[in-house]
Design a protein around this motif. Structure first.
Motif, short mmCIF file in Angstrom:
data_model
loop_
_atom_site.label_atom_id
_atom_site.label_comp_id
_atom_site.label_asym_id
_atom_site.label_seq_id
_atom_site.Cartn_x
_atom_site.Cartn_y
_atom_site.Cartn_z
N ASP A 165 7.77 0.99 -1.61
CA ASP A 165 6.37 0.96 -2.04
C ASP A 165 6.21 0.40 -3.46
O ASP A 165 5.13 0.43 -4.03
N THR A 205 1.91 -3.05 -1.85
CA THR A 205 2.07 -2.50 -0.50
C THR A 205 0.99 -1.43 -0.38
O THR A 205 1.27 -0.24 -0.48
N LYS A 254 2.06 -3.22 -7.96
CA LYS A 254 2.16 -1.79 -7.67
C LYS A 254 3.63 -1.41 -7.58
O LYS A 254 4.38 -1.98 -6.79
N ASP A 307 6.86 6.85 -2.24
CA ASP A 307 5.55 7.39 -1.91
C ASP A 307 5.66 8.43 -0.81
O ASP A 307 5.70 8.10 0.38
N GLU A 346 -2.68 6.30 -3.43
CA GLU A 346 -2.28 6.33 -4.85
C GLU A 346 -2.13 4.94 -5.46
O GLU A 346 -2.27 4.76 -6.66
#
Ligand code: BES
Ligand code: MN
Ligand code: ZN
Length: 491
Positions: free
Chosen positions: A278, A365, A255, A260, A339
């Protein structure tokens, strides 16, 4: 930090091990003799016992060239292993970093085996790491003085050779940390992609897809997250094909939310700056591939990272939007702050479809809830494959990057079923938040052996006590996954 191996100690600081119960190692006993019993006297007047993590520094010992003797605890001799040596070396380096000492000789002769000496080198590197690139006014007395760690071993030539197999792991950890610590205005998806592309010089094959290509592939779950950003989302495939030709690869997926904010479901302001981290999952994947390429691992390995910035904007995705993921499954977005799973949904589907890997491991994360469950001390793992989960658990023990398994199960599916689409992107309330996120990901694995690692707690850690960890970006996952590959997937 320069790491060297030598069969004699030439540094201005000399560190020697002591075992539990103040039992001096041969090196410590020899230094005690040279210094006319300074060590014995120092031990008498201190609480140092040789417990792991302890250090005791004697400055300007009489009759010696060295300006410092540092005693460091190694605990029980029987329990000595790579982790203990890594930690001990880190503790010594941390205690000397800005003291004026320049070259540390770490006496591990007669104490560590070859791999142990390399693990000490890795610990020293990790403890010396700093993110100073934006400090323009650091006063001289705050700058690191220590520039070299000389590890003293019985067979320096052999140790140097083993180090070639571990130094790249240090490079990978440092790169992952740098990426996590980088300011988000310098590391949006496009800037990040340019940095990754530079790793081609290591022999990695790197492919970068932009939004038009992702659109063609149908990656609308990922694209929806990035649609409020001024920067284009990016999708990167890194390949290290060091194994046998035609051998089915293994795959790591990360990711990479470069920042974020939560999007329209905006996060509260407090500590929002930490959401620059993130992208820690993607950083671990990039760090891992760096390590594997650097040490020329005999394995075929794919890294896949989805890079997006989650911003509120007129063009941003709304709660209530429905997107069709690359898999064809539809998702009702009920919270734009959930997300990460949207990015991974398309990244996982793409990875299994394109590469038919032996297994996929994703790092993310992903949830605040994993911090509630496990703190910063363990990452959560979730798997549809007991063997893979077990291998990861053991790799965690061996690398000192611990993981703990949490359940998946059809009983959690109810929480993510939607009234009007195939699924929604959040569960019911706050219960089992890390599990419902993992259960969501499972729907995009197409039953390929898979493990999800939630590193929201372990990937970012301000104020860690472990001397190997800096403030904030830890590089978690690089050592863990390097160990997994080393122990199980190399020819
Ligand atoms: N990136 C966060 C998770 C996170 C939180 C990482 C704290 C590190 C520290 C993730 O995108 C997120 O916002 N998750 C939400 C999910 C919720 C809306 C279902 C969370 O954990 O609150
Ligand atoms: Mn979020
Ligand atoms: Zn996030």
């Amino acid at each position: 930090m320069k790491i060297k191996f030598n069969d004699t100690a030439t540094g201005d600081a000399i560190a020697a091990p002591v075992y539990s119960g103040s039992a001096l190692s041969d090196a410590a006993r020899a230094l005690d003799g040279e210094s006319g019993g300074a060590i014995t006297r120092a031990l008498k007047s201190s609480r140092f016992t040789g417990a792991p993590g302890q250090t005791l520094t004697l400055t300007s010992p009489a009759g010696m060239q060295a300006s410092r003797i540092v005693l460091f605890g190694l605990g029980e001799k029987k329990a000595l292993n790579g982790n203990a040596l890594e930690l001990a070396a880190a503790g010594v380096v941390k205690s000397l970093l800005t003291t004026g000492a320049e070259v540390l000789s770490l006496r591990l002769d007669g104490v560590a085996d070859l791999e142990g000496s390399a693990r000490a080198g890795l610990g020293a590197r990790m403890a010396a790491y700093r993110f100073d690139k934006y400090r323009t006014r650091l006063s001289d007395d705050k700058k690191p003085s220590l520039h070299t760690v000389e590890i003293v071993v019985t067979d320096a030539k052999a140790a140097k050779k083993i180090w070639k197999d571990w130094e790249p792991v240090g490079d990978g950890v440092e790169l992952a940390r740098d990426l996590v610590n980088e300011a988000p205005n310098y590391l949006g998806p496009e800037q990040y992609a340019r940095r990754v592309k530079k790793l081609e010089k290591l022999g990695l094959e790197i492919q970068v897809l932009g939004e038009a290509e992702m659109k063609k592939l149908g990656m609308n779950a990922l694209l929806g997250v990035g649609q409020g950003s001024a920067q284009e989302s990016q999708f990167i495939i890194l390949k290290w094909m060091g194994g046998k030709e035609g051998d089915q690869p293994i795959a790591f997926v990360g990711k990479g939310v470069t920042f974020d904010t939560g999007g329209i479901s905006l996060k509260p302001g407090e500590k929002m700056d930490e959401m620059k981290g993130d992208m820690g999952g993607s950083a671990a994947v990039v760090g891992l591939l760096t390590a594997l390429a650097g040490r020329k691992a005999k394995a075929n390995v794919i890294g896949v990272i989805g890079l997006v910035e989650n911003m509120p904007d007129a063009k941003a995705q709304r709660p209530g939007d429905i997107v069709t993921s690359m898999s064809g499954q539809t998702i009702e977005i009920l919270n734009t702050d959930a997300e990460g799973r949207l990015v991974l949904a398309d990244a996982l589907w793409y990875t299994q479809q394109e590469f038919k890997p032996k297994f996929m491991v994703d790092l993310a994360t992903l949830t605040g809830a994993i911090l509630i469950a496990l703190g910063h001390e363990h990452a959560g793992i979730f798997s549809n494959d007991d063997r893979l989960a077990d291998q990861l658990f053991k790799a965690g023990k061996a690398s000192d990057e611990g993981v703990w398994r949490l359940p998946l199960g059809p009983e959690y599916d109810r929480q993510i079923d939607s009234d009007i689409a195939d699924m929604k992107n959040i569960g019911q309330g706050r219960l089992a938040g890390s599990i419902t996120a993992a259960q969501f990901l499972k729907r995009y694995t197409n039953n390929v052996p898979w493990c999800h690692i939630d590193i929201a707690g372990t990937g970012m850690h301000s104020g860690a006590k472990d001397p190997r960890l800096p403030t904030f970006g830890t590089g978690f996952g690089v050592r863990l996954l390097d160990r997994l590959v080393r122990d199980h997937y190399e020819a």
